[in-house]
Design a protein around this motif. Sequence first.
Motif, PDB file in Angstrom:
ATOM      1  N   ILE A   1      -1.936 -32.459  11.666  1.00 42.40           N
ATOM      2  CA  ILE A   1      -2.613 -33.192  12.745  1.00 42.40           C
ATOM      3  C   ILE A   1      -4.035 -32.632  12.922  1.00 42.40           C
ATOM      4  O   ILE A   1      -4.991 -33.388  13.112  1.00 42.40           O
ATOM      5  CB  ILE A   1      -1.798 -33.156  14.063  1.00 42.40           C
ATOM      6  CG1 ILE A   1      -2.402 -34.108  15.091  1.00 42.40           C
ATOM      7  CG2 ILE A   1      -1.684 -31.773  14.666  1.00 42.40           C
ATOM      8  CD1 ILE A   1      -1.459 -34.496  16.185  1.00 42.40           C
ATOM      9  N   HIS A   2      -4.164 -31.293  12.820  1.00 46.24           N
ATOM     10  CA  HIS A   2      -5.490 -30.691  12.939  1.00 46.24           C
ATOM     11  C   HIS A   2      -6.371 -31.095  11.743  1.00 46.24           C
ATOM     12  O   HIS A   2      -7.523 -31.497  11.922  1.00 46.24           O
ATOM     13  CB  HIS A   2      -5.371 -29.171  13.017  1.00 46.24           C
ATOM     14  CG  HIS A   2      -6.691 -28.458  13.007  1.00 46.24           C
ATOM     15  ND1 HIS A   2      -7.506 -28.412  14.117  1.00 46.24           N
ATOM     16  CD2 HIS A   2      -7.357 -27.815  12.008  1.00 46.24           C
ATOM     17  CE1 HIS A   2      -8.610 -27.748  13.801  1.00 46.24           C
ATOM     18  NE2 HIS A   2      -8.545 -27.376  12.525  1.00 46.24           N
ATOM     19  N   ARG A   3      -5.798 -31.006  10.534  1.00 47.64           N
ATOM     20  CA  ARG A   3      -6.577 -31.359   9.342  1.00 47.64           C
ATOM     21  C   ARG A   3      -7.052 -32.807   9.401  1.00 47.64           C
ATOM     22  O   ARG A   3      -8.185 -33.118   9.058  1.00 47.64           O
ATOM     23  CB  ARG A   3      -5.725 -31.144   8.083  1.00 47.64           C
ATOM     24  CG  ARG A   3      -5.687 -29.699   7.622  1.00 47.64           C
ATOM     25  CD  ARG A   3      -5.378 -29.610   6.126  1.00 47.64           C
ATOM     26  NE  ARG A   3      -4.249 -30.435   5.752  1.00 47.64           N
ATOM     27  CZ  ARG A   3      -2.983 -30.034   5.793  1.00 47.64           C
ATOM     28  NH1 ARG A   3      -2.692 -28.821   6.209  1.00 47.64           N
ATOM     29  NH2 ARG A   3      -2.004 -30.842   5.442  1.00 47.64           N
TER      30      ARG A   3
ATOM     31  N   PHE B   1      -8.489 -22.402  22.318  1.00 46.46           N
ATOM     32  CA  PHE B   1      -8.829 -23.808  22.477  1.00 46.46           C
ATOM     33  C   PHE B   1      -9.352 -24.336  21.144  1.00 46.46           C
ATOM     34  O   PHE B   1     -10.220 -23.721  20.523  1.00 46.46           O
ATOM     35  CB  PHE B   1      -9.878 -23.958  23.565  1.00 46.46           C
ATOM     36  CG  PHE B   1     -10.017 -25.379  24.024  1.00 46.46           C
ATOM     37  CD1 PHE B   1      -9.108 -25.923  24.925  1.00 46.46           C
ATOM     38  CD2 PHE B   1     -11.037 -26.184  23.522  1.00 46.46           C
ATOM     39  CE1 PHE B   1      -9.214 -27.244  25.332  1.00 46.46           C
ATOM     40  CE2 PHE B   1     -11.146 -27.506  23.920  1.00 46.46           C
ATOM     41  CZ  PHE B   1     -10.236 -28.034  24.836  1.00 46.46           C
ATOM     42  N   CYS B   2      -8.770 -25.454  20.690  1.00 46.60           N
ATOM     43  CA  CYS B   2      -9.287 -26.077  19.476  1.00 46.60           C
ATOM     44  C   CYS B   2     -10.301 -27.143  19.897  1.00 46.60           C
ATOM     45  O   CYS B   2      -9.922 -28.145  20.490  1.00 46.60           O
ATOM     46  CB  CYS B   2      -8.149 -26.690  18.649  1.00 46.60           C
ATOM     47  SG  CYS B   2      -8.783 -27.601  17.231  1.00 46.60           S
ATOM     48  N   ASP B   3     -11.570 -26.881  19.589  1.00 43.85           N
ATOM     49  CA  ASP B   3     -12.634 -27.807  20.007  1.00 43.85           C
ATOM     50  C   ASP B   3     -12.517 -29.150  19.322  1.00 43.85           C
ATOM     51  O   ASP B   3     -12.843 -30.180  19.894  1.00 43.85           O
ATOM     52  CB  ASP B   3     -14.010 -27.209  19.674  1.00 43.85           C
ATOM     53  CG  ASP B   3     -14.240 -25.917  20.441  1.00 43.85           C
ATOM     54  OD1 ASP B   3     -13.837 -25.872  21.618  1.00 43.85           O
ATOM     55  OD2 ASP B   3     -14.807 -24.972  19.864  1.00 43.85           O
ATOM     56  N   VAL B   4     -12.066 -29.117  18.086  1.00 48.62           N
ATOM     57  CA  VAL B   4     -11.979 -30.352  17.307  1.00 48.62           C
ATOM     58  C   VAL B   4     -10.954 -31.305  17.934  1.00 48.62           C
ATOM     59  O   VAL B   4     -11.221 -32.482  18.144  1.00 48.62           O
ATOM     60  CB  VAL B   4     -11.588 -30.055  15.844  1.00 48.62           C
ATOM     61  CG1 VAL B   4     -11.627 -31.328  15.018  1.00 48.62           C
ATOM     62  CG2 VAL B   4     -12.515 -29.011  15.255  1.00 48.62           C
ATOM     63  N   CYS B   5      -9.776 -30.772  18.240  1.00 45.21           N
ATOM     64  CA  CYS B   5      -8.693 -31.613  18.760  1.00 45.21           C
ATOM     65  C   CYS B   5      -8.672 -31.661  20.278  1.00 45.21           C
ATOM     66  O   CYS B   5      -7.889 -32.405  20.861  1.00 45.21           O
ATOM     67  CB  CYS B   5      -7.347 -31.114  18.261  1.00 45.21           C
ATOM     68  SG  CYS B   5      -7.270 -30.972  16.487  1.00 45.21           S
ATOM     69  N   ASN B   6      -9.486 -30.815  20.907  1.00 39.60           N
ATOM     70  CA  ASN B   6      -9.530 -30.777  22.353  1.00 39.60           C
ATOM     71  C   ASN B   6      -8.163 -30.401  22.949  1.00 39.60           C
ATOM     72  O   ASN B   6      -7.664 -31.061  23.849  1.00 39.60           O
ATOM     73  CB  ASN B   6      -9.998 -32.139  22.878  1.00 39.60           C
ATOM     74  CG  ASN B   6     -10.517 -32.041  24.298  1.00 39.60           C
ATOM     75  OD1 ASN B   6     -10.911 -30.963  24.745  1.00 39.60           O
ATOM     76  ND2 ASN B   6     -10.496 -33.156  25.004  1.00 39.60           N
TER      77      ASN B   6
ATOM     78  N   VAL C   1      -0.417 -21.914  13.909  1.00 44.35           N
ATOM     79  CA  VAL C   1       0.376 -23.029  13.381  1.00 44.35           C
ATOM     80  C   VAL C   1      -0.430 -24.320  13.498  1.00 44.35           C
ATOM     81  O   VAL C   1      -0.518 -25.102  12.560  1.00 44.35           O
ATOM     82  CB  VAL C   1       1.732 -23.157  14.127  1.00 44.35           C
ATOM     83  CG1 VAL C   1       2.411 -24.475  13.795  1.00 44.35           C
ATOM     84  CG2 VAL C   1       2.638 -21.992  13.764  1.00 44.35           C
ATOM     85  N   HIS C   2      -1.090 -24.495  14.648  1.00 37.74           N
ATOM     86  CA  HIS C   2      -1.886 -25.710  14.833  1.00 37.74           C
ATOM     87  C   HIS C   2      -3.023 -25.795  13.822  1.00 37.74           C
ATOM     88  O   HIS C   2      -3.262 -26.847  13.230  1.00 37.74           O
ATOM     89  CB  HIS C   2      -2.455 -25.782  16.249  1.00 37.74           C
ATOM     90  CG  HIS C   2      -3.509 -26.839  16.389  1.00 37.74           C
ATOM     91  ND1 HIS C   2      -3.185 -28.184  16.447  1.00 37.74           N
ATOM     92  CD2 HIS C   2      -4.865 -26.771  16.403  1.00 37.74           C
ATOM     93  CE1 HIS C   2      -4.310 -28.886  16.506  1.00 37.74           C
ATOM     94  NE2 HIS C   2      -5.342 -28.059  16.480  1.00 37.74           N
ATOM     95  N   MET C   3      -3.718 -24.674  13.609  1.00 31.03           N
ATOM     96  CA  MET C   3      -4.879 -24.701  12.721  1.00 31.03           C
ATOM     97  C   MET C   3      -4.491 -25.054  11.290  1.00 31.03           C
ATOM     98  O   MET C   3      -5.317 -25.527  10.524  1.00 31.03           O
ATOM     99  CB  MET C   3      -5.622 -23.350  12.745  1.00 31.03           C
ATOM    100  CG  MET C   3      -6.269 -23.031  14.086  1.00 31.03           C
ATOM    101  SD  MET C   3      -7.376 -24.314  14.694  1.00 31.03           S
ATOM    102  CE  MET C   3      -8.869 -23.915  13.793  1.00 31.03           C
TER     103      MET C   3
HETATM  104 ZN    ZN Z   1      -7.267 -28.767  16.107  1.00 34.90          ZN
END
Ligand code: ZN
Length: 486
Positions: free
Chosen positions: A439-441, A417-422, A433-435
């Motif tokens: 979009i994550h940055r 789970f990415c807390d930043v992007c929920n 890949v997401h990290m």
């Molecule tokens: Zn993220």
Amino acid sequence: MLRKTPLVVILGSTATGKTRLSIELANRFNGEIISADSMQVYKGLDVSTAKATPEERSRAVHHMLDICDMKTRTFTVVDFRDAALPKIEKLLNNNKKPIIVGGTTYYIETLLWKVLISSNEQKDHYKMDSSDAYNQMPFEDIMKKLNFNNVNLDDNLYLHNALSKVDPVTAQSLHPNNTRKIRRALEVYIQVGRPMSEVLEEQKSSKGSSYLGGPMRFEHVILLWIKSDQAKLNARIDRRIDSMVNDGMLFEVRQCYNLLKISGIDPQRGIMQAIGFKEFLPYLEQYTDESFDTEITEFIRKHGGLTGQKKFIVKNRISDALKLLENCLDDLRLHTKQYSKRQIKWIRNRLVSTKGRNVPPVYELDSTDAETNWNDNVFSKAEYIIQSYIDNVETKIKPAEKKDHLASSLNMHVTHFCDVCNRRFVGDLDFNVHMKSSIHRKTVEKHRKLAAAKINKQSILTQIVYSIWNFCNETRKRIFSNFSRK
Ligand SMILES: [Zn+2]
């Protein structure tokens, strides 16, 4: 079953000579061609999608060309798989060699691996309608079947909310603007009766599968990868685009544009956004007078192309239109070259760098000097590789060495789970890949700015309080000193 009729797959980016090789091999080995190209399935656009010409089609049987009408429906990868697999089976049973050729990489992938939901699952779970009936069904009706009324297909959030209700895991992993994937997930739900996330998870964990998806469908497969030096390839792409205009590309693009417009299809969506079509929209929309198309095509034929012809464009009726068209063609050249690089990247990442995946041997053929050495470098080698396979003898030509993909050792059965992007991710690969994604940055940056602004606000408040306190203090001191002076 003892069947050593290999399935031959010709891979390679655009303009490497795939069509030529497929026809030559079909003739040599009693084969028929299965085209795997997401645009060539549609009627029309013969020149701009570089479809096999009538002359080429008379030399070998071609399947999966011109099977869909672009103004009535969109052809999906599932449609492709369901139509192509029975044809392949039939050819194999009749001892004919299916030769799969095309540039749409995920179409080829769906034929070789069980990466999508299978037809059997569809039949088991989808009792109300046959899959054919489903395929004909407009998306709006699919939504109504899921009991979503007042369907607003233009509202991205609406579709995302709808998906959250039936498949929250997939919904969480998709941005609301990613309507193509959201629609796909909703389609799968109505087809199979289960969330797509669940089915994909099951496929990934089944026997013979890997981090990239399910197991292979066929036992005997030969992959031929036609490579070419990129600079030479780019020059070939430029020449090909010039000859396309020469062959009347403008007329057929106009014809399709008019057809789609009459059918009320939004130019900013769907098929009109495909490479080879979207680039012409500025010209098609600004110059509706079709006599321009004729004059421009004649001009280009007369001057042998438009590349570098700026100096010939004298001020006349069509000069502005020509300039605009030249920009469109520049875009087309650029996008086609970028696309060819993406195709190569796919082959490298999903086929060659893939120790974890059950992949048949990939043989590299070099078409850089196609003009002079086609036979030695491409055709004869391909012929020898296939014949050796049939005769069950070892080849002197070695397949490309498999390399480790960065993902092959990763765990695909954990949830992150990415807390930043929920957002939630299934498997290490998607999460990694997401990290690294933009979009994550961007989200991280947005949060950082918000936090900084908050701190800033706090510090302004602190400063005000401090100044007031200071002021009071000073005043008190002044009063005090005045007193003491007296
Ligand atoms: Zn993220």
